[in-house]
Design an enzyme around this catalytic site. Structure first.
Site, PDB file in Angstrom:
ATOM      1  N   HIS A 139       0.839  -1.203   0.000  1.00  0.00           N
ATOM      2  CA  HIS A 139       0.000   0.000   0.000  1.00  0.00           C
ATOM      3  C   HIS A 139       0.870   1.248   0.000  1.00  0.00           C
ATOM      4  O   HIS A 139       0.522   2.270  -0.579  1.00  0.00           O
ATOM      5  CB  HIS A 139      -0.881   0.029   1.257  1.00  0.00           C
ATOM      6  CG  HIS A 139      -1.976  -0.982   1.201  1.00  0.00           C
ATOM      7  ND1 HIS A 139      -2.341  -1.741   2.281  1.00  0.00           N
ATOM      8  CD2 HIS A 139      -2.785  -1.356   0.186  1.00  0.00           C
ATOM      9  CE1 HIS A 139      -3.340  -2.538   1.937  1.00  0.00           C
ATOM     10  NE2 HIS A 139      -3.618  -2.328   0.676  1.00  0.00           N
ATOM     11  N   CYS A 184       0.044  -4.095 -22.707  1.00  0.00           N
ATOM     12  CA  CYS A 184      -0.453  -3.353 -21.555  1.00  0.00           C
ATOM     13  C   CYS A 184       0.435  -3.532 -20.320  1.00  0.00           C
ATOM     14  O   CYS A 184       0.112  -3.051 -19.252  1.00  0.00           O
ATOM     15  CB  CYS A 184      -1.887  -3.742 -21.230  1.00  0.00           C
ATOM     16  SG  CYS A 184      -2.050  -5.456 -20.723  1.00  0.00           S
TER      17      CYS A 184
HETATM   18  C1  PEP Z   1       1.116  -7.723 -16.954  1.00  0.00           C
HETATM   19  O1  PEP Z   1       1.287  -8.819 -16.408  1.00  0.00           O
HETATM   20  O2  PEP Z   1       1.939  -7.218 -17.755  1.00  0.00           O
HETATM   21  C2  PEP Z   1      -0.098  -6.935 -16.672  1.00  0.00           C
HETATM   22  C3  PEP Z   1      -0.398  -5.863 -17.344  1.00  0.00           C
HETATM   23  O3  PEP Z   1      -0.874  -7.363 -15.633  1.00  0.00           O
HETATM   24  P1  PEP Z   1      -0.472  -7.124 -14.095  1.00  0.00           P
HETATM   25  O4  PEP Z   1       0.781  -6.298 -14.055  1.00  0.00           O
HETATM   26  O5  PEP Z   1      -1.623  -6.453 -13.455  1.00  0.00           O
HETATM   27  O6  PEP Z   1      -0.260  -8.538 -13.635  1.00  0.00           O
END
Ligand code: PEP
Ligand code: MG
Length: 574
Positions: free
Chosen positions: A207, A515
Site C-alpha cells: 500500500h 499493456c
Molecule cells: C502484466 O502482467 O503485464 C499486466 C499488465 O498485468 P499485471 O501487471 O496487473 O499482472
C-alpha cells in the site's frame, strides 16, 4: 513500476563513479516513478522492545496506551482526509488500518496483558506480533507486505508511548529515509512537502508504494543499506524510474538532473499541444495510445494526457482496497464512473486477476501463488463471481458506453470460449440488445504467446502483459527484490514471444496491444512499433513522451531493426 530497467535510467549506473569521488549510487527497487532531489530526512527506528522505565501501575500503563493510540488514530484521520482529496482510491486503505487498530478485540487483549503486569509496550507487542509473524512468514508477497506495514504501525505506537512524536514538518523539500513507512506516513509526509521516499524494506505492491505512486512521489524501496549509508541532511537524488538513489551527487549528476527537470517542464507544456494530435509514425503507422488505470484520479490524468481510451483497468485493486470482492452493484457503480470520465472512448475492464489480494480476504493455502489459482482460471472456478462481474459490465455497456473486456492469464482458447458463452447467456438474461463488449485475451504466459493464433481465432483483440510474460518466460519472480536485475522484459526470449504473438494476431486480423509496464517506456517503443503492435496501454504520465517517440519513428525502419535484433539473437544461440 514493476522492475528497475537499467538501460533506461537517467542517472549514472552503479559503480560508474570514479575512485575518490564522494558520490555513491545505491540500487533498490523502483516503486514510484519520477526523480527527486532533496536532503535526507531520516526517520528514527523505534524497536518494540521494552522501554526499561520505572514501574507504573496497570492504570497508568493503560492510560499511556490509550493516549498513544488516540494520537495515532488522530494521525490516521488527518491522513485519510488528505488521501480523500489527493488519492481518493487509497483513502479506504487508511480507513482499514484505522479500523484494525481501534478494534475492540485488540483493546481487550492489550488491557488483559496490562492487567497481568505487562507494560504498554509489551502488551502491544503481545497483541500485534502474532499477526505480524503470521503475515511475515506467509508464502504470499502481498501478505508479507502487510506485515511490514503493520509492524511499522507498532513501531509508531511504541515511539508515541515514549513521547517521540514524528516531526513531519521538518521534512519539507526533503527525501524521507526510513526502515519502512505506512501508507498514512506517505500521505502526511507528502502533505508536509517531502519530495521523495527511500525505504529499507517493502515491495512494489505494498500500500505504501501504491500510495506513493498515487501521489506522484518518486520512491525507491528495498534499499538495504539505506540507514547505514545515508546520513542526516545528505543530499540525495531519488531516481524512481531506475530504482537508484545517489548519495552526495557530484556536479555532473546535478547537471544531468537539471537537464532532466527542464525537459520534464517542457513536456508538460508539450502535453497540452500534443494531446489532440495522433500517435503516428513518419510513414503513417497509427498507434492507439491508451491509459492503464486503477482509480478515478488516473482517469483524469489520462484525459489530460490525451489518452484515446483506457487499455487496462486493474479491477483487483478495488478488491485490495476494500479487503474483499465488491458485489455487482458496487462494481456497476465504479465501472460506470470510470466510463463517464472517458465519455465515448473505450474502457477496457479486466476481469479480476485475483491472486494474492483475494487470499487476503479469504485465505486459501497455496504453495506457489504465482503458478496457482489466479486470473481467468480462478474466475472460471468461481462462476458466481464471474457472473457478477460480467453482469456489472453488461449493465454499463447497455447505457451506451464502449466497454471492452480483458481476460487475465489466459492459457487456452477454451477459457475464452467459456467466458463468451457466459456473456451471451447473461446478455439474454438482462435483455441486453446492443453489441456485446469486445472480448480480449491477455498474453501473459509462453503458452498463450505460442498459441496466439488459436487465441486470436476466439478473441476480439489480444493484449500482451509484459510483466507476467517476463516473469513466466524467465522464471523470475517479478517482485523479487534481489532478482530485479534479471527481470528483463527486453530479454530476447520475451521479445521473440511478443513478436510471434503480434504476427499471429495480425495474420488473423485481430488487433494486438501491449499493456504491461514495457508499454510505458519510450525506450522500448521502437521495438513494439517494429513488431506491429497497434495499441499501447501505459501509465497516464508516460503518454506524452510515448506520443513524441512514436512521431519520430518510421515503422519500416523499426521493423527492420527488430528483425536484425531477433535474427542476431537467434544466431547467437539465445
Ligand atoms: C502484466 O502482467 O503485464 C499486466 C499488465 O498485468 P499485471 O501487471 O496487473 O499482472
Ligand atoms: Mg499480469
Amino acid at each position: 513500476m514493476d522492475s528497475s530497467l537499467p538501460r533506461w535510467q537517467l542517472l549514472p549506473k552503479l559503480g560508474q563513479e570514479r575512485e575518490g569521488e564522494q558520490q555513491l549510487s545505491l540500487r533498490g527497487v523502483a516503486a514510484s516513478p519520477g526523480i527527486a532531489l532533496g536532503r535526507a530526512y531520516i526517520v528514527g527506528t523505534e524497536t518494540a522492545a521494552s522501554s526499561g522505565q520505572q514501574p507504573r501501575t496497570a492504570e497508568q500503563e493503560w492510560e499511556r496506551y490509550r493516549w498513544a493510540l488516540e494520537q495515532l488514530l488522530q494521525e490516521l484521520d488527518a491522513a485519510q482526509q488528505v488521501a480523500q482529496r489527493e488519492a481518493p482510491a487509497m483513502a479506504s486503505v487508511i480507513e482499514s488500518y484505522r479500523l484494525m487498530l481501534s478494534e475492540s478485540a485488540l483493546q481487550e487483549t492489550v488491557q488483559r496483558s496490562i492487567a497481568q503486569g505487562s507494560t504498554a509496550e509489551e502488551a502491544l507487542r503481545a497483541a500485534l506480533e502474532p499477526t505480524i509473524y503470521r503475515l511475515r512468514f506467509s508464502s504470499d508477497a502481498v501478505l508479507r507486505e502487510r506485515a511490514v506495514e503493520l509492524e511499522q504501525f507498532l513501531r509508531q505506537l511504541v515511539a508515541l508511548l515514549r513521547n517521540r512524536m514524528p516531526q513531519r514538518s521538518c521534512a519539507r523539500n526533503a527525501v524521507v529515509v526510513a526502515h519502512a513507512l505506512t501508507p498514512s506516513d506517505v500521505v502526511l509526509f507528502h502533505q508536509a512537502g517531502a519530495v521523495g521516499l527511500v525505504t529499507v524494506v517493502g515491495g512494489i505492491t505494498s500500500h505504501t508504494a501504491i500510495m506513493a505512486r498515487s501521489l506522484g512521489m518518486p520512491a525507491v524501496i528495498g534499499l538495504r543499506g539505506a540507514l547505514s549509508l545515508i546520513r542526516v541532511q545528505e543530499l540525495l537524488v531519488v531516481d524512481g524510474y531506475a530504482g537508484v538513489v545517489i548519495v552526495r551527487p557530484n556536479a555532473e549528476t546535478l547537471a544531468r538532473l537539471q537537464r532532466h527537470q527542464s525537459r520534464a517542464q517542457w513536456r508538460i507544456q508539450l502535453a497540452q499541444r500534443l494531446a489532440r494530435i495522433p500517435a503516428q509514425t513518419t510513414d503513417g503507422y497509427r498507434v492507439r495510445l491508451l491509459a492503464t488505470v486503477a482509480s478515478l484520479q488516473d482517469v483524469e490524468d489520462a484525459l489530460v494526457a490525451g489518452a484515446e481510451g483506457i487499455g487496462l483497468v486493474r479491477t483487483e485493486l478495488l478488491v485490495l482496497q476494500r479487503r474483499g470482492v465488491p458485489g455487482e452493484e458496487e462494481q456497476y457503480a465504479w465501472y460506470r464512473q470510470l466510463c463517464q470520465g472517458m465519455g465515448e472512448a473505450p474502457v477496457t475492464i479486466r476481469l479480476f486477476d485475483l491472486g494474492a489480494e483475494w487470499r487476503e480476504a479469504i485465505p486459501v493455502l497455496e504453495r506457489n501463488p504465482a503458478l496457482g489459482m489466479r486470473g481467468i482460471r480462478y474466475m472460471l472456478r468461481h462462476p458466481e463471481l464471474l457472473r457478477a462481474q460480467l453482469r456489472a459490465i453488461l449493465r454499463v455497456a447497455a447505457e451506451g458506453f464502449t466497454l471492452r473486456l480483458l481476460l487475465p492469464l489466459v492459457n487456452s482458447a477454451e477459457e475464452v470460449r467459456t467466458v463468451r458463452q457466459m456473456l451471451r447467456e447473461l446478455a439474454l438474461e438482462l435483455g441486453y440488445r446492443g453489441r456485446l463488449p469486445a472480448l480480449g485475451s491477455m498474453v501473459e504466459t509462453p503458452a498463450a504467446a505460442l498459441g496466439a493464433a488459436k487465441l486470436a481465432e476466439v478473441s476480439d483483440f489480444l493484449s500482451i502483459g509484459t510483466n507476467d510474460l517476463t516473469q513466466y518466460t524467465l522464471a523470475v519472480d517479478r517482485e523479487h527484490e534481489l532478482l530485479a536485475e534479471m527481470f528483463d522484459p527486453l530479454h530476447p526470449a520475451v521479445l521473440e514471444l511478443m513478436y510471434r504473438t503480434a504476427q499471429a494476431a495480425r495474420a488473423k486480423g485481430v488487433p494486438v496491444g501491449v499493456c504491461g509496464e514495457l508499454a510505458s517506456h519510450a525506450a522500448a517503443t521502437e521495438l513494439l512499433v517494429g513488431m506491429g503492435i497497434e495499441e499501447l496501454s501505459a501509465t497516464p504520465g508516460a503518454l506524452v513522451p510515448l506520443k513524441q517517440r512514436i512521431r519520430q519513428l518510421s515503422r519500416a525502419a523499426a521493423q527492420a531493426r527488430l528483425e536484425r535484433l531477433l535474427s542476431g539473437c537467434c544466431s547467437n544461440g539465445v
